[in-house]
Scaffold this motif. Structure first.
Motif, short mmCIF file in Angstrom:
data_model
loop_
_atom_site.label_atom_id
_atom_site.label_comp_id
_atom_site.label_asym_id
_atom_site.label_seq_id
_atom_site.Cartn_x
_atom_site.Cartn_y
_atom_site.Cartn_z
N TRP A 85 -3.88 -3.12 5.36
CA TRP A 85 -4.73 -4.52 5.34
C TRP A 85 -5.08 -4.99 6.84
O TRP A 85 -4.27 -5.00 7.59
CB TRP A 85 -3.85 -5.61 4.80
N PRO A 95 -2.51 9.65 1.32
CA PRO A 95 -3.94 8.57 1.80
C PRO A 95 -5.24 9.45 1.90
O PRO A 95 -6.31 9.02 1.43
CB PRO A 95 -3.47 7.93 3.28
N LEU A 132 -4.73 -2.64 -6.61
CA LEU A 132 -3.57 -3.16 -5.74
C LEU A 132 -4.13 -4.49 -5.36
O LEU A 132 -5.09 -4.51 -4.44
CB LEU A 132 -3.39 -2.19 -4.57
N PHE A 135 -8.44 1.47 -5.94
CA PHE A 135 -8.57 2.79 -5.43
C PHE A 135 -8.79 3.87 -6.50
O PHE A 135 -8.41 3.65 -7.73
CB PHE A 135 -7.58 3.25 -4.63
N VAL A 183 -9.80 -3.78 4.01
CA VAL A 183 -8.52 -2.47 3.97
C VAL A 183 -9.30 -1.08 4.43
O VAL A 183 -10.45 -1.10 4.16
CB VAL A 183 -8.06 -2.36 2.45
N LEU A 199 0.95 -1.18 0.02
CA LEU A 199 0.05 0.06 -0.03
C LEU A 199 0.84 1.32 0.03
O LEU A 199 0.41 2.24 0.30
CB LEU A 199 -0.95 -0.04 1.29
N ASP A 200 2.31 1.18 -0.29
CA ASP A 200 3.04 2.26 -0.43
C ASP A 200 2.48 3.32 -1.06
O ASP A 200 2.63 4.54 -0.71
CB ASP A 200 4.42 1.89 -0.58
N ILE A 205 -0.53 4.44 -2.30
CA ILE A 205 -1.61 4.93 -1.54
C ILE A 205 -1.35 5.68 -0.62
O ILE A 205 -1.82 6.97 -0.38
CB ILE A 205 -2.80 3.99 -1.35
N ASN A 206 -0.47 5.20 0.30
CA ASN A 206 -0.06 5.90 1.73
C ASN A 206 0.90 7.26 1.55
O ASN A 206 1.24 7.52 2.47
CB ASN A 206 0.44 4.80 2.39
N PHE A 213 -3.58 3.67 4.89
CA PHE A 213 -4.47 2.55 4.76
C PHE A 213 -3.55 1.28 5.19
O PHE A 213 -2.52 1.20 4.99
CB PHE A 213 -4.85 2.52 3.35
N CYS A 217 -3.74 -8.02 -2.98
CA CYS A 217 -3.46 -8.04 -1.32
C CYS A 217 -2.57 -9.39 -1.40
O CYS A 217 -2.64 -10.36 -1.84
CB CYS A 217 -4.90 -8.80 -0.76
#
Length: 283
Positions: free
Chosen positions: A247, A53, A86, A75, A183, A46-47, A49-50, A245, A88
């Motif tokens: 998981w 975020p 993305l 997203f 998520v 999730l790098d 998106i983060n 974000f 999982c």
């Protein structure tokens, strides 16, 4: 092929799940061992998106399959409308994760006069896996004698705990079976979630005062506060106040090596697959 068509084309197929690993620090291993921990939150995958975020939102409430059969979530950027799908990295409900933890090997002299290697675990050092003759073949899990000195091994050298990343799969003693994957933003954590993460009450008394902790020396007045301290200890690059974000993995804990599981438990049929959900997503 559109995602919906891809999903329909794969319904009824039997797909073999990848068997991934996951690591925990010793206090959380103790929580797993005691049955106190049934959730974990992870940042892997999730790098992008983060990085920002606040400007991204999940597109749908159920995680879907892409054309290659991977489970993931889409997203959308709130300003540009750009989309990212993305996968999982942990799979979905029914997936198995074998647990890595800090460990060490030592030599034991048994009553039959035979010396055998043993694997000790920093999280619960009285538990080990005995191996007959060498470290190559696992015998079974058993308890070490209460008077076993784990400060030194057979040759008198100090016992050195090895990092969890070096643990071989054959020495893993816990297997997690995922029951739900979602998520969400980190600060959506609720009291029950924090307790499921392994936070335990360690004190309290008059005037409704409480003390909660997941690791020694990191206590909070509520489960959420104690978890935030634990999170910051483990994730300095994405601390609690950045609200990334994550998981959210819910699971059951099996006290068994993953290779001892029934072969049938490593596959599933898409038509009977439990749903993955995305908390906070637009419907």
């Amino acid at each position: 092929m559109p995602p919906a068509a891809a999903k329909r084309s794969m319904e009824g197929r039997t797909m073999v799940r990848k068997q991934r690993f996951i690591s925990f620090i010793p206090p959380l291993i103790q929580a797993l061992h005691a049955g106190h921990k049934t959730q974990t939150r992870r940042l892997q995958g999730l790098d992008g998106i983060n990085q920002d975020p606040d400007h991204w939102v999940p597109l749908h409430a159920a995680v879907t399959l892409d054309t290659t059969g991977q489970l993931g979530v889409a997203f959308q950027h709130l300003e540009t409308g750009d989309r990212q799908w993305l996968p999982c990295p942990y799979g979905g409900p029914g997936s198995h994760l074998w647990v890595k933890e800090p460990w060490a090997s030592l030599m034991e002299q048994h009553e039959d006069g035979v010396e055998r290697h043993c694997v000790a675990y920093e999280g619960t050092p009285r538990v080990g896996i005995r191996t007959p003759g060498c470290l190559g073949a696992v015998d079974h899990i058993r308890y070490l004698d209460e008077d076993t000195d784990l400060s030194e091994h057979y040759f008198g050298w100090p016992l050195r705990w090895r990092a969890s990343r070096y643990m071989p799969r054959r020495f893993s003693r816990f297997t997690l079976t995922l029951t739900q994957v979602r998520v969400e933003r980190l600060q959506e954590l609720r009291r029950d979630d924090a307790i499921a993460e392994g936070v335990q009450r360690v004190g309290g008394g008059l005037l409704r005062w409480e003390n909660w902790s997941a690791t020694d020396g990191q206590n909070g007045a509520s489960p959420e506060t104690a978890f935030a301290l634990l999170w910051n200890h483990l994730n300095s690059t994405r601390p609690w106040n950045t609200n990334p974000f994550v998981w959210v993995l819910s699971f059951t804990v099996g006290h068994v090596n993953i290779d001892a599981l029934d072969d049938n438990s490593s596959s599933y049929t898409m038509s009977s697959q439990p749903a993955l959900t995305v908390a906070g997503g637009a419907s």
